[in-house]
Design a protein around this motif. Structure first.
Motif, PDB file in Angstrom:
ATOM      1  N   TYR A 273      13.416  -4.011   4.023  1.00 34.85           N
ATOM      2  CA  TYR A 273      12.534  -4.047   2.863  1.00 34.85           C
ATOM      3  C   TYR A 273      12.448  -2.677   2.199  1.00 34.85           C
ATOM      4  O   TYR A 273      12.423  -2.576   0.966  1.00 34.85           O
ATOM      5  CB  TYR A 273      11.143  -4.527   3.270  1.00 34.85           C
ATOM      6  CG  TYR A 273      10.153  -4.540   2.140  1.00 34.85           C
ATOM      7  CD1 TYR A 273      10.414  -5.243   0.965  1.00 34.85           C
ATOM      8  CD2 TYR A 273       8.959  -3.832   2.232  1.00 34.85           C
ATOM      9  CE1 TYR A 273       9.514  -5.261  -0.083  1.00 34.85           C
ATOM     10  CE2 TYR A 273       8.048  -3.842   1.189  1.00 34.85           C
ATOM     11  CZ  TYR A 273       8.331  -4.552   0.031  1.00 34.85           C
ATOM     12  OH  TYR A 273       7.426  -4.541  -0.996  1.00 34.85           O
ATOM     13  N   ARG A 274      12.427  -1.624   2.983  1.00 38.50           N
ATOM     14  CA  ARG A 274      12.369  -0.275   2.417  1.00 38.50           C
ATOM     15  C   ARG A 274      13.610   0.004   1.575  1.00 38.50           C
ATOM     16  O   ARG A 274      13.532   0.651   0.529  1.00 38.50           O
ATOM     17  CB  ARG A 274      12.238   0.753   3.543  1.00 38.50           C
ATOM     18  CG  ARG A 274      11.867   2.143   3.049  1.00 38.50           C
ATOM     19  CD  ARG A 274      10.505   2.144   2.392  1.00 38.50           C
ATOM     20  NE  ARG A 274      10.067   3.476   2.021  1.00 38.50           N
ATOM     21  CZ  ARG A 274       9.170   3.737   1.083  1.00 38.50           C
ATOM     22  NH1 ARG A 274       8.613   2.746   0.406  1.00 38.50           N
ATOM     23  NH2 ARG A 274       8.819   4.965   0.814  1.00 38.50           N
TER      24      ARG A 274
ATOM     25  N   GLN B  68      13.106  -1.580  -1.733  1.00 37.68           N
ATOM     26  CA  GLN B  68      12.144  -0.859  -2.569  1.00 37.68           C
ATOM     27  C   GLN B  68      12.791   0.279  -3.343  1.00 37.68           C
ATOM     28  O   GLN B  68      12.348   0.640  -4.438  1.00 37.68           O
ATOM     29  CB  GLN B  68      10.998  -0.328  -1.710  1.00 37.68           C
ATOM     30  CG  GLN B  68      10.032  -1.408  -1.258  1.00 37.68           C
ATOM     31  CD  GLN B  68       8.824  -0.816  -0.571  1.00 37.68           C
ATOM     32  OE1 GLN B  68       8.937   0.085   0.262  1.00 37.68           O
ATOM     33  NE2 GLN B  68       7.659  -1.312  -0.916  1.00 37.68           N
TER      34      GLN B  68
ATOM     35  N   ASN C 227       4.042  -0.144  -3.887  1.00 35.57           N
ATOM     36  CA  ASN C 227       5.159  -0.175  -2.939  1.00 35.57           C
ATOM     37  C   ASN C 227       4.688   0.137  -1.520  1.00 35.57           C
ATOM     38  O   ASN C 227       5.024  -0.555  -0.559  1.00 35.57           O
ATOM     39  CB  ASN C 227       6.228   0.830  -3.348  1.00 35.57           C
ATOM     40  CG  ASN C 227       7.185   0.277  -4.385  1.00 35.57           C
ATOM     41  OD1 ASN C 227       7.016  -0.857  -4.860  1.00 35.57           O
ATOM     42  ND2 ASN C 227       8.178   1.056  -4.740  1.00 35.57           N
ATOM     43  N   ARG C 228       3.901   1.182  -1.397  1.00 34.11           N
ATOM     44  CA  ARG C 228       3.436   1.592  -0.069  1.00 34.11           C
ATOM     45  C   ARG C 228       2.433   0.585   0.501  1.00 34.11           C
ATOM     46  O   ARG C 228       2.442   0.295   1.697  1.00 34.11           O
ATOM     47  CB  ARG C 228       2.815   2.985  -0.153  1.00 34.11           C
ATOM     48  CG  ARG C 228       3.842   4.078  -0.438  1.00 34.11           C
ATOM     49  CD  ARG C 228       3.190   5.395  -0.794  1.00 34.11           C
ATOM     50  NE  ARG C 228       4.185   6.424  -1.044  1.00 34.11           N
ATOM     51  CZ  ARG C 228       3.933   7.588  -1.640  1.00 34.11           C
ATOM     52  NH1 ARG C 228       2.695   7.864  -2.040  1.00 34.11           N
ATOM     53  NH2 ARG C 228       4.895   8.479  -1.818  1.00 34.11           N
TER      54      ARG C 228
ATOM     55  N   CYS D  95       2.238  -2.690  -0.182  1.00 36.89           N
ATOM     56  CA  CYS D  95       2.959  -3.883   0.248  1.00 36.89           C
ATOM     57  C   CYS D  95       3.679  -3.626   1.572  1.00 36.89           C
ATOM     58  O   CYS D  95       3.652  -4.465   2.476  1.00 36.89           O
ATOM     59  CB  CYS D  95       3.963  -4.312  -0.816  1.00 36.89           C
ATOM     60  SG  CYS D  95       3.226  -5.115  -2.260  1.00 36.89           S
ATOM     61  N   TYR D  96       4.312  -2.472   1.651  1.00 38.24           N
ATOM     62  CA  TYR D  96       5.026  -2.125   2.893  1.00 38.24           C
ATOM     63  C   TYR D  96       4.068  -2.150   4.076  1.00 38.24           C
ATOM     64  O   TYR D  96       4.389  -2.694   5.139  1.00 38.24           O
ATOM     65  CB  TYR D  96       5.672  -0.750   2.749  1.00 38.24           C
ATOM     66  CG  TYR D  96       6.491  -0.333   3.948  1.00 38.24           C
ATOM     67  CD1 TYR D  96       7.835  -0.674   4.037  1.00 38.24           C
ATOM     68  CD2 TYR D  96       5.929   0.406   4.979  1.00 38.24           C
ATOM     69  CE1 TYR D  96       8.598  -0.303   5.134  1.00 38.24           C
ATOM     70  CE2 TYR D  96       6.669   0.783   6.082  1.00 38.24           C
ATOM     71  CZ  TYR D  96       8.007   0.429   6.150  1.00 38.24           C
ATOM     72  OH  TYR D  96       8.754   0.794   7.254  1.00 38.24           O
ATOM     73  N   GLU D  97       2.884  -1.584   3.912  1.00 36.62           N
ATOM     74  CA  GLU D  97       1.904  -1.552   4.997  1.00 36.62           C
ATOM     75  C   GLU D  97       1.398  -2.945   5.348  1.00 36.62           C
ATOM     76  O   GLU D  97       1.243  -3.295   6.525  1.00 36.62           O
ATOM     77  CB  GLU D  97       0.725  -0.656   4.610  1.00 36.62           C
ATOM     78  CG  GLU D  97       1.053   0.825   4.634  1.00 36.62           C
ATOM     79  CD  GLU D  97       1.475   1.304   6.003  1.00 36.62           C
ATOM     80  OE1 GLU D  97       0.877   0.867   7.013  1.00 36.62           O
ATOM     81  OE2 GLU D  97       2.416   2.115   6.075  1.00 36.62           O
TER      82      GLU D  97
ATOM     83  N   ARG E 258      11.500  -3.914   8.450  1.00 39.55           N
ATOM     84  CA  ARG E 258      10.891  -2.736   7.818  1.00 39.55           C
ATOM     85  C   ARG E 258      11.954  -1.912   7.090  1.00 39.55           C
ATOM     86  O   ARG E 258      11.777  -1.522   5.937  1.00 39.55           O
ATOM     87  CB  ARG E 258      10.174  -1.897   8.875  1.00 39.55           C
ATOM     88  CG  ARG E 258       8.973  -2.615   9.489  1.00 39.55           C
ATOM     89  CD  ARG E 258       8.596  -2.066  10.827  1.00 39.55           C
ATOM     90  NE  ARG E 258       9.686  -2.229  11.800  1.00 39.55           N
ATOM     91  CZ  ARG E 258       9.580  -1.999  13.093  1.00 39.55           C
ATOM     92  NH1 ARG E 258       8.437  -1.578  13.589  1.00 39.55           N
ATOM     93  NH2 ARG E 258      10.602  -2.181  13.911  1.00 39.55           N
TER      94      ARG E 258
END
Length: 277
Positions: free
Chosen positions: A220-221, A224, A80-81, A83-85, A217
């Protein structure tokens, strides 16, 4: 294997992802990709970045086998982290990013392409989010940047894919070319962009991001959080386990719709967006 950066021409950087067999990225791969894109954008000599991939397809999402091997939620949180980055790195890159997409672009691949500034695709490229079939949620934020809202919902709920030509008709793919011409076409577009004043390009990228109607951002968060809820409920694990223990897919790799990822291969789907509509 991994993520590499090359400089084919003055002002350009090409970031290439290569995680055989299907570019389903492990946790470290997402961070490597994020670091490479951010580094290219920070380089004052770079005025445009091309993001591409080696092998069968552009991206098959997260490596689900890595997630299933590990106890607890560590791998899920890492994915998760990561992909977010990676998605944020593409969106926040200080200069424009051109995505060069061949073959399948699924799951996390949609997050990357949806956040790019321009997309060039091969004529065999397919785009989709089979997340519901893999026990995951996410990247609807980015698919909504590629297709109209109702088509996004239909694709998301059915796990079907759209072709490069269909996305070209919607205006989200700049050009569709034969696979052997993909990188040349993407570099040609990047070269045209890089011919502009570098300082103004950076201002323009920041300005365009600043007027986006959706904060990608935050959006998407939010998604998640539901992915994690699906995992806590146990339903996500059941779907992932069913996927990673299936028999290897021997069908041709040109139109797969495996989404969040597999280290064995991408699943094959007979459905396109045209059929879904």
């Amino acid at each position: 294997m991994g993520v590499s950066t090359s400089v084919p021409d003055a002002g350009l950087a090409v970031v290439t992802v290569d995680y055989p067999p299907v570019n389903a990225l492990p946790v470290r791969g997402w961070y490597e990709l994020a670091d490479a894109v951010r580094a290219a954008g920070r380089d004052p000599a770079v005025r445009c970045v091309v993001l591409t991939a080696a092998g069968r397809g552009f991206n098959a999402g997260v490596d689900l086998k890595e997630m299933q091997r590990e106890e607890g939620h560590g791998a899920l949180l890492g994915a998760n982290r990561g992909c977010y980055e990676a998605f944020a790195a593409v969106y926040e890159c200080e200069v424009p990013v051109v995505a060069a997409v061949a073959g399948f672009c699924l799951g996390g691949g949609i997050g990357l392409v949806g956040n790019a500034d321009a997309v060039v695709a091969s004529d065999d490229a397919t785009f989709g989010l089979p997340e519901l079939d893999r026990g995951a949620l996410g990247a609807a934020t980015h698919l909504a940047r590629l297709v109209p809202q109702h088509l996004m919902r239909a694709l998301y709920f059915t796990s079907r894919t759209a072709t490069a030509e269909e996305l070209h008709r919607h205006g989200s793919v700049w050009e569709v070319v034969p696979r052997e011409r993909l990188l040349d076409a993407a570099v040609a577009l990047a070269r045209e962009i890089a011919a502009k004043d570098g300082y103004l390009l950076r201002l323009a990228k920041a300005a365009i991001n600043g007027i986006d109607p959706v904060d990608v951002r935050r959006s998407y968060r939010f998604e998640q959080g539901f992915t994690f809820e699906a995992n806590l409920s146990g339903v996500a694990d059941r779907h992932r386990e069913a996927f990673v223990t299936r028999k290897p897919d021997r069908s041709p790799p040109s139109t797969p719709t495996a989404a969040s990822g597999t280290s064995e291969g991408a699943a094959h789907s007979p459905h396109s967006a045209k059929e879904a509509r």
